[in-house]
Motif scaffolding. Structure first.
Motif, PDB file in Angstrom:
ATOM      1  N   LEU A  37       0.842  -1.194   0.000  1.00  0.00           N
ATOM      2  CA  LEU A  37       0.000   0.000   0.000  1.00  0.00           C
ATOM      3  C   LEU A  37       0.876   1.242   0.000  1.00  0.00           C
ATOM      4  O   LEU A  37       1.953   1.252   0.600  1.00  0.00           O
ATOM      5  CB  LEU A  37      -0.877   0.030   1.258  1.00  0.00           C
ATOM      6  CG  LEU A  37      -1.752  -1.183   1.525  1.00  0.00           C
ATOM      7  CD1 LEU A  37      -2.385  -1.070   2.899  1.00  0.00           C
ATOM      8  CD2 LEU A  37      -2.809  -1.312   0.461  1.00  0.00           C
ATOM      9  N   THR A  38       0.401   2.287  -0.638  1.00  0.00           N
ATOM     10  CA  THR A  38       1.069   3.580  -0.522  1.00  0.00           C
ATOM     11  C   THR A  38       0.764   4.131   0.866  1.00  0.00           C
ATOM     12  O   THR A  38      -0.123   3.629   1.569  1.00  0.00           O
ATOM     13  CB  THR A  38       0.548   4.573  -1.575  1.00  0.00           C
ATOM     14  OG1 THR A  38      -0.840   4.832  -1.297  1.00  0.00           O
ATOM     15  CG2 THR A  38       0.720   4.043  -2.992  1.00  0.00           C
ATOM     16  N   VAL A  39       1.451   5.173   1.239  1.00  0.00           N
ATOM     17  CA  VAL A  39       1.174   5.797   2.536  1.00  0.00           C
ATOM     18  C   VAL A  39      -0.231   6.398   2.522  1.00  0.00           C
ATOM     19  O   VAL A  39      -0.946   6.326   3.527  1.00  0.00           O
ATOM     20  CB  VAL A  39       2.248   6.838   2.889  1.00  0.00           C
ATOM     21  CG1 VAL A  39       1.896   7.573   4.174  1.00  0.00           C
ATOM     22  CG2 VAL A  39       3.607   6.156   3.043  1.00  0.00           C
ATOM     23  N   ALA A  40      -0.653   6.937   1.398  1.00  0.00           N
ATOM     24  CA  ALA A  40      -2.005   7.497   1.299  1.00  0.00           C
ATOM     25  C   ALA A  40      -3.060   6.404   1.475  1.00  0.00           C
ATOM     26  O   ALA A  40      -4.069   6.608   2.168  1.00  0.00           O
ATOM     27  CB  ALA A  40      -2.192   8.209  -0.039  1.00  0.00           C
ATOM     28  N   GLU A  41      -2.853   5.234   0.875  1.00  0.00           N
ATOM     29  CA  GLU A  41      -3.786   4.117   1.049  1.00  0.00           C
ATOM     30  C   GLU A  41      -3.784   3.632   2.490  1.00  0.00           C
ATOM     31  O   GLU A  41      -4.834   3.309   3.054  1.00  0.00           O
ATOM     32  CB  GLU A  41      -3.423   2.975   0.102  1.00  0.00           C
ATOM     33  CG  GLU A  41      -3.677   3.286  -1.349  1.00  0.00           C
ATOM     34  CD  GLU A  41      -3.035   2.297  -2.300  1.00  0.00           C
ATOM     35  OE1 GLU A  41      -3.547   2.183  -3.431  1.00  0.00           O
ATOM     36  OE2 GLU A  41      -2.019   1.652  -1.936  1.00  0.00           O
ATOM     37  N   THR A  42      -2.607   3.608   3.080  1.00  0.00           N
ATOM     38  CA  THR A  42      -2.486   3.206   4.486  1.00  0.00           C
ATOM     39  C   THR A  42      -3.256   4.173   5.375  1.00  0.00           C
ATOM     40  O   THR A  42      -3.985   3.753   6.281  1.00  0.00           O
ATOM     41  CB  THR A  42      -0.997   3.165   4.890  1.00  0.00           C
ATOM     42  OG1 THR A  42      -0.329   2.210   4.066  1.00  0.00           O
ATOM     43  CG2 THR A  42      -0.829   2.800   6.350  1.00  0.00           C
ATOM     44  N   ALA A  43      -3.117   5.462   5.101  1.00  0.00           N
ATOM     45  CA  ALA A  43      -3.840   6.482   5.871  1.00  0.00           C
ATOM     46  C   ALA A  43      -5.344   6.276   5.736  1.00  0.00           C
ATOM     47  O   ALA A  43      -6.089   6.398   6.718  1.00  0.00           O
ATOM     48  CB  ALA A  43      -3.444   7.874   5.388  1.00  0.00           C
ATOM     49  N   GLU A  44      -5.779   5.940   4.538  1.00  0.00           N
ATOM     50  CA  GLU A  44      -7.203   5.712   4.305  1.00  0.00           C
ATOM     51  C   GLU A  44      -7.708   4.524   5.119  1.00  0.00           C
ATOM     52  O   GLU A  44      -8.769   4.596   5.740  1.00  0.00           O
ATOM     53  CB  GLU A  44      -7.451   5.481   2.815  1.00  0.00           C
ATOM     54  CG  GLU A  44      -8.909   5.450   2.453  1.00  0.00           C
ATOM     55  CD  GLU A  44      -9.117   5.350   0.951  1.00  0.00           C
ATOM     56  OE1 GLU A  44     -10.089   4.681   0.567  1.00  0.00           O
ATOM     57  OE2 GLU A  44      -8.316   5.911   0.182  1.00  0.00           O
ATOM     58  N   VAL A  45      -6.950   3.443   5.128  1.00  0.00           N
ATOM     59  CA  VAL A  45      -7.344   2.255   5.899  1.00  0.00           C
ATOM     60  C   VAL A  45      -7.437   2.599   7.384  1.00  0.00           C
ATOM     61  O   VAL A  45      -8.383   2.201   8.064  1.00  0.00           O
ATOM     62  CB  VAL A  45      -6.346   1.092   5.676  1.00  0.00           C
ATOM     63  CG1 VAL A  45      -6.594  -0.047   6.658  1.00  0.00           C
ATOM     64  CG2 VAL A  45      -6.424   0.594   4.242  1.00  0.00           C
TER      65      VAL A  45
END
Length: 90
Positions: free
Chosen positions: A13-21
Motif C-alpha cells: 500500500l502507498t502511505v495514502a492508502e495506508t492512511a485511508e485504511v
C-alpha cells in the motif's frame, strides 16, 4: 464471482492508502512510518514508501492488544497503587 477487496489493493500500500485504511491523515501515516512504529520499505528509483498489508494488519492487531492490556490494567487491583500506575511503569 466477487473479488476480495484485499486483492484489489495488492500486496503493498502507498502511505495514502495506508492512511485511508487507518482513517488518519496522510501526514499522520507518514509519521508512523518515519518513526518506525509502522514497518515500511522504500522502493523504486524515487524511493517511495510502501507498507505491506501484513505489516499494516500486524500494526492494527498490536494496537488492539495494547488497548486490551491497558483496559485490563485499569480494572486490576494494582491500578490503585500509586507506584504502579501506568505512567510510572512506562
Amino acid at each position: 464471482m466477487t473479488s476480495d477487496p484485499d486483492d484489489l489493493l495488492g500486496r503493498f500500500l502507498t502511505v495514502a492508502e495506508t492512511a485511508e485504511v487507518l482513517r488518519v491523515s496522510v501526514s499522520q501515516a507518514y509519521s508512523l512510518v518515519r518513526s518506525g512504529e509502522l514497518a515500511a520499505i522504500r522502493v523504486g528509483a524515487a524511493r517511495h514508501w510502501r507498507v505491506e498489508r501484513t505489516e499494516l494488519e500486524a500494526y492494527i492487531e498490536a494496537r488492539y492488544e495494547e488497548a486490551r492490556r491497558e483496559a485490563n490494567w485499569r480494572q486490576s487491583a494494582f491500578a490503585i497503587v500509586p507506584e504502579l500506575r501506568q505512567g510510572d511503569l512506562l
